[in-house]
Scaffold this active site. Structure first.
Site, short mmCIF file in Angstrom:
data_model
loop_
_atom_site.label_atom_id
_atom_site.label_comp_id
_atom_site.label_asym_id
_atom_site.label_seq_id
_atom_site.Cartn_x
_atom_site.Cartn_y
_atom_site.Cartn_z
N HIS A 82 -1.97 53.92 -46.88
CA HIS A 82 -0.66 53.27 -46.83
C HIS A 82 -0.65 52.09 -47.77
O HIS A 82 -1.59 51.31 -47.83
CB HIS A 82 -0.36 52.79 -45.41
N ASP A 161 9.64 50.31 -33.23
CA ASP A 161 9.53 49.65 -34.53
C ASP A 161 10.85 49.70 -35.29
O ASP A 161 11.24 48.72 -35.92
CB ASP A 161 8.42 50.29 -35.37
N ARG A 168 14.51 42.14 -36.81
CA ARG A 168 13.80 41.13 -37.62
C ARG A 168 14.53 40.86 -38.92
O ARG A 168 14.60 39.72 -39.39
CB ARG A 168 12.37 41.61 -37.90
N SER A 183 3.90 46.54 -37.09
CA SER A 183 4.91 47.49 -37.54
C SER A 183 4.27 48.60 -38.38
O SER A 183 4.47 49.80 -38.14
CB SER A 183 5.97 46.73 -38.35
N LYS A 187 3.09 52.80 -37.04
CA LYS A 187 3.53 54.04 -37.70
C LYS A 187 2.34 54.87 -38.15
O LYS A 187 2.34 56.10 -38.05
CB LYS A 187 4.44 53.70 -38.89
N1 URA Z 1 6.64 47.44 -43.83
C1 URA Z 1 6.77 47.84 -42.55
O1 URA Z 1 6.68 49.01 -42.25
N2 URA Z 1 6.98 46.90 -41.61
C2 URA Z 1 7.06 45.60 -41.89
O2 URA Z 1 7.24 44.81 -41.00
C3 URA Z 1 6.93 45.20 -43.24
C4 URA Z 1 6.71 46.16 -44.18
#
Ligand code: URA
Ligand code: CA
Length: 433
Positions: A82, A161, A168, A183, A187
């Protein structure tokens, strides 16, 4: 349990318990906790930070808020990668076939681009016919057969999320390290991989502007992953300029193909080899990073990495002949050279601004519904450390409209020239548990 007490505890800098965090995440996801209470808690986290245990508990509560992908039918150690978001970052297109060529299974869930950063799925769709709408069974079958497949994001992954990220975004609480870390990691964990290799970008074009913050984010994510039983490591890499020369979709596919042939840009090649080495070690195919790097160079040199890319493209409906004939990828109608108005050494190329310029040309979307133009983009002609004379070509724009003055202006203003010949250090640090 009452939400108001949880907010007050965080306000007073007390560590929240696992139960309190679960109460908040579950209550917010099912709509029982209102936005104003969730916002207050997020702001308290923003100011008072979270302990490693709190961050791990928040991550797992978000993982458990929705579906999780079960990759147990796929043989071997599944490794995911990622990136926290770069410009011109084609590494996934290079890494997926490269690592798969060593028989490490790459079961990747990818997204589309939004704003100034590109998305892997969009790039792959430049290979005519390529699609990511696979059933779970077909996905599993393809990874077992070819060691590589890419699927689109499933609907009900980490709904907590999705909701919290949107909140946010409008409450000034995006830029909190434990919130970003949980976050991203929620994922990745829900997507099912056994091991996770993270590429944390640092620089003006990235979320993390300083190396200190990038290291802190990386350490938080590495700790969360390992705490919950997923082998996780991170590299910190520079975003003081876009990666490689190509920014767009078709042109980034071409750049990935060049890199798989061993003829790619130096920075993209180095970042790909660094990340792929970590993946090969995590996947149990190499005993250390040096051995991994040698194996990876070998599959580039003998053509098997490129062949793997072709098999992968064909297996998902794409036209694999484009891998040998990238000149047949979508091509733009107009090509315009951008020239420098000043002289000096290139010190920084504002990656975010270049990403915006590519987006304005049609390579990216402003809203999720926008159609993108796969043929358009920007080819940088000068990188950090090179000398530019007044009138030199610094970039070439590929577009579907004749007038590209807006994008050209953005490109010119992205180049910061000075008297010092700077070298960017691409790989700043490697963080392991
Ligand atoms: N990418 C994400 O998936 N979440 C965040 O909070 C910031 C960047
Ligand atoms: Ca690139």
């Amino acid at each position: 349990m009452r939400m108001v007490d949880i907010i007050a505890n965080k306000r007073d800098n007390k560590e929240l318990s696992k139960e309190e965090i679960q109460f908040f995440v579950n209550g917010y996801t099912n709509g029982e906790i209102p936005d104003y209470q969730a916002s207050a808690l997020l702001m308290a986290v923003f100011f008072n930070d979270m302990t490693p245990d709190e961050a791990a508990n928040l991550t797992m509560a978000m993982v458990n808020s929705g579906d999780q992908i079960d990759l147990s039918e796929i043989d071997g150690i599944k490794v995911d990668k990622h990136s926290t978001g770069g410009v011109g970052d084609t590494t996934t297109l290079v890494l997926a076939p490269l690592v798969a060529a060593l028989d490490v299974p790459v079961a990747k869930m990818s997204g589309r681009g939004l704003g100034h950063t590109g998305g892997t799925i969009d790039k792959l769709e430049a290979l005519k016919g390529f699609h990511v709408e696979l059933s779970q069974d077909d996905f599993t079958k393809l990874v077992n057969e070819n060691k590589v497949a890419v699927i689109g994001q499933s609907g009900n992954l980490t709904p907590a999320d999705k909701l919290l990220y949107a909140l946010r975004d409008v409450t000034g609480t995006v830029n909190s390290i434990p919130l970003i870390a949980s976050s991203i990691m929620s994922k990745k964990i829900a997507a099912g991989a056994d091991a996770i290799v993270l590429d944390v970008k640092v620089g003006d074009g990235a979320f993390m502007k300083t190396e200190e913050d990038a290291v802190k984010l990386a350490e938080t994510m590495v700790r969360i992953g390992n705490d919950v039983g997923r082998r996780t490591m991170a590299i910190i890499s520079s975003m003081e300029e876009p990666l490689g020369y190509a920014v767009g979709n078709a042109n980034e596919v071409k750049e990935a193909i060049d890199t798989l042939k061993g003829e790619g840009p130096e920075d993209l090649t180095e970042l790909s080899l660094t990340l792929a080495s970590q993946m090969a070690v995590a996947g149990g195919k190499a005993k250390d990073l040096e051995e991994a790097r040698e194996m990876l160079k070998a599959v580039i040199a003998d053509g098997s990495a490129l062949e793997k890319f072709k098999v992968f493209v064909n297996s998902q409906g794409g036209d694999g002949s484009l891998v040998e004939h990238p000149e047949n990828l979508p091509a733009a109608e107009f090509h315009t050279e951008v020239v420098s108005e000043e002289e000096g050494y290139v010190e920084v190329i504002d990656a975010e601004n270049i990403g915006v310029a590519a987006s304005v040309l049609g390579a990216g979307r402003q809203t999720k519904e926008d159609e993108i133009d796969l043929s358009v983009g920007i080819m940088l002609k000068k990188k950090v450390g090179e000398y530019v004379n007044k009138g030199d070509v610094i970039a070439e724009i590929a577009s579907s409209t004749k007038d590209v003055s807006d994008a050209a202006r953005k490109i010119v203003s992205s180049y910061h020239l000075g008297s010092e010949q700077k070298q960017t250090k691409l790989i700043k640090k490697i963080i392991t548990a």
